[in-house]
Design an enzyme around this catalytic site. Structure first.
Site, PDB file in Angstrom:
ATOM      1  N   GLU A 119     -21.373  36.898  10.718  1.00  0.00           N
ATOM      2  CA  GLU A 119     -20.870  36.174  11.890  1.00  0.00           C
ATOM      3  C   GLU A 119     -19.477  35.612  11.669  1.00  0.00           C
ATOM      4  O   GLU A 119     -18.626  35.625  12.570  1.00  0.00           O
ATOM      5  CB  GLU A 119     -21.830  35.028  12.246  1.00  0.00           C
ATOM      6  N   LYS A 133     -11.012  42.883  13.072  1.00  0.00           N
ATOM      7  CA  LYS A 133     -12.030  42.233  13.897  1.00  0.00           C
ATOM      8  C   LYS A 133     -12.401  43.101  15.100  1.00  0.00           C
ATOM      9  O   LYS A 133     -13.572  43.146  15.500  1.00  0.00           O
ATOM     10  CB  LYS A 133     -11.518  40.865  14.339  1.00  0.00           C
ATOM     11  N   GLY A 138     -14.373  32.921  13.220  1.00  0.00           N
ATOM     12  CA  GLY A 138     -14.676  31.610  12.656  1.00  0.00           C
ATOM     13  C   GLY A 138     -15.987  31.057  13.162  1.00  0.00           C
ATOM     14  O   GLY A 138     -17.040  31.691  13.084  1.00  0.00           O
ATOM     15  N   ASN A 177     -10.963  27.557   0.638  1.00  0.00           N
ATOM     16  CA  ASN A 177     -11.203  26.648   1.752  1.00  0.00           C
ATOM     17  C   ASN A 177     -12.596  26.809   2.332  1.00  0.00           C
ATOM     18  O   ASN A 177     -13.292  25.820   2.596  1.00  0.00           O
ATOM     19  CB  ASN A 177     -10.160  26.898   2.857  1.00  0.00           C
ATOM     20  N   ASP A 213      -5.110  41.857  10.914  1.00  0.00           N
ATOM     21  CA  ASP A 213      -6.289  41.003  10.935  1.00  0.00           C
ATOM     22  C   ASP A 213      -7.078  41.208  12.223  1.00  0.00           C
ATOM     23  O   ASP A 213      -8.299  41.397  12.205  1.00  0.00           O
ATOM     24  CB  ASP A 213      -5.855  39.534  10.806  1.00  0.00           C
ATOM     25  N   ILE A 231     -16.913  30.551  16.177  1.00  0.00           N
ATOM     26  CA  ILE A 231     -17.350  31.036  17.484  1.00  0.00           C
ATOM     27  C   ILE A 231     -18.478  32.052  17.311  1.00  0.00           C
ATOM     28  O   ILE A 231     -18.290  33.077  16.649  1.00  0.00           O
ATOM     29  CB  ILE A 231     -16.190  31.691  18.248  1.00  0.00           C
ATOM     30  N   GLY A 288     -10.208  28.332   9.653  1.00  0.00           N
ATOM     31  CA  GLY A 288     -10.300  27.038   8.987  1.00  0.00           C
ATOM     32  C   GLY A 288     -11.542  26.951   8.138  1.00  0.00           C
ATOM     33  O   GLY A 288     -12.553  27.620   8.403  1.00  0.00           O
TER      34      GLY A 288
END
Length: 433
Positions: A129, A205, A134, A15, A201, A136, A307
């Site tokens: 980044e 982060k 995502g 994706n 996850d 942001i 996404g």
């Protein structure tokens, strides 16, 4: 006169990789104008070179190592996922002096030190980044915009799957299993959702954010972690009665011991959040991160946390920075690890708690339960009893207390005859009393 092209290798065509290639191709002239030289995709590594991938077949290869090693590749974009294979490929690229852009939070959370050392030794750029939230922009503000400030806390919602589930449970009253199934049907949850719903996850982060914010190497193993699979519709209903909602939070902060020693905390867990807190209104699959710095004050970053297109936006932002450095001869920011602060054990962390238990409905229960909190210096803020008879439920909200003291209290409560069972133990964040 056209400048010499900058060669790009893309590892992965899922994706995110597909969106990176599409946007690069469709906006080639804009990228050239922003950078000063054209970007040219030298190759795209995929598992199998078959079928219609929507890109020229001659660009596809199932040999990523050969692609990374090519002399005409200047920058490597890694969007494969996983750890072992990407680690080898990224290290190989960095050791050859090639800049690397990666969206791989699991890789960075385990091997950020190794990768940063390789980048520093070969004077290559390492950008990531897209690994945290995502589209942001969080990593670059922490590393660059706030480089002259002292960051004290970074807290936020960094996993869209869990935020979607908790938001849906809150809005509909449905239970966890039903909402998880709906998240799967809508494409928000993977076939195996463990990494998301059990907090792995978010912990990866959190490790990345803590490392940057506090100039200290923090790995995923340093992060205390709890998931959302035990959250019930009753918990969310009680949260509403307390003017709160429940969110899975990643929290990284500086803490100071009574003796004045500075340490850091990195933790992930579901928590009650007051409705007037900025994170309480972040719903659906959106992410948000709040940064608290001494001079800048409170800053909030909000947007799409996952996404294909949103994550590709962050990847391409890094790609432009790396390409400009290649063209003009500059370098991106290096790892900052000078502070070397100790990560405090979870037992030392002070926060507030929500404890829900099923109890016997008879005189003296409240006094018996309260005594267990008092024995360990856990001060009670509010107590609520719901229902009666066999379904009596007691909810206790505490003032600030050490996690170790609360854990001991819960263990003792479970041994009491008047307590049928302790149903939920959640932390309350966003308050200080």
């Amino acid at each position: 006169m056209t400048s010499k092209p900058i060669g790009v290798a893309v590892l992965g065509l899922g994706n995110v990789g597909s969106e990176v290639v599409r946007i690069l191709t469709e906006n080639a002239e804009d990228f050239e104008a922003r950078i000063g030289a054209p970007l040219e995709i030298r190759g795209i590594a995929v598992r199998r070179v078959d079928g219609d991938r929507g890109v020229p077949t001659e660009l596809l290869t199932d040999d990523p190592a050969e692609l990374v090693g090519r002399d005409d590749v200047d920058i490597v974009v890694e969007v494969l996922g996983g750890i072992d294979i990407p680690r080898k490929l990224v290290l190989s690229a960095l050791e050859k002096g090639k800049s690397v852009i990666t969206a791989n939070k699991a890789l960075l959370a385990e091997y950020t030190g190794e990768l940063a050392d390789a980048a520093e030794k070969s004077r290559a750029d390492l950008y990531f980044e897209a690994a945290v939230a995502g589209a942001i922009p969080v990593v670059r503000p922490l590393m660059q915009s706030l480089a002259g400030d002292r960051v004290n806390k970074v807290a936020g919602i960094v996993n869209g799957t869990t935020n979607f589930i908790l938001s849906a449970m809150d809005e509909t009253g449905a239970d966890y299993a039903e909402t998880l199934a709906e998240a799967g049907r809508l494409g928000y949850a993977e076939a195996d959702p463990t990494a998301d719903v059990e907090g792995y996850d978010a912990a990866s982060k959190a490790a990345i954010l803590a490392s940057i914010a506090f100039h200290t190497r923090v790995t995923a193993g340093d992060v205390y972690r709890e998931g959302i699979s035990k959250i019930t519709s009753d918990d969310l209903e009680t949260a509403k009665s307390l003017d709160c909602t429940i969110k899975l939070l990643a929290i990284c902060e500086r803490i100071v011991t009574p003796k004045g020693k500075e340490r850091i905390s990195a933790r992930v867990y579901p928590a009650l959040v007051p409705l007037n807190h900025p994170l309480a209104s972040v719903n659906g699959a959106f992410n948000a991160v709040v940064v608290e710095a001494e001079a800048a004050g409170r800053l909030m970053f909000y947007g799409q946390g996952a996404g294909g297109a949103p994550t590709a936006s962050a990847v391409l932002g890094d790609l432009v920075m790396a390409a400009r450095n290649k063209f003009y001869g500059g370098r991106g920011p290096l790892e900052s690890k000078y502070a070397k602060l100790e990560v405090a054990p979870m037992g030392d962390i002070l926060t507030r708690y929500y404890v829900s238990m099923q109890v016997a409905d008879k005189p003296g229960v409240l006094a018996t339960v309260a005594a267990e909190f008092s024995k360990r210096d856990v001060s009670i803020s509010t107590v609520r009893q719901q229902g009666s008879g066999d379904g009596a439920r007691l909810v206790v909200v505490t003032h600030l207390a050490a996690d170790s003291a609360l854990s001991e209290t819960v263990a003792s409560l479970e041994q009491l005859d008047v307590v049928v069972h302790v149903a939920s133990v959640l932390r309350l964040e966003g308050t200080t009393v």
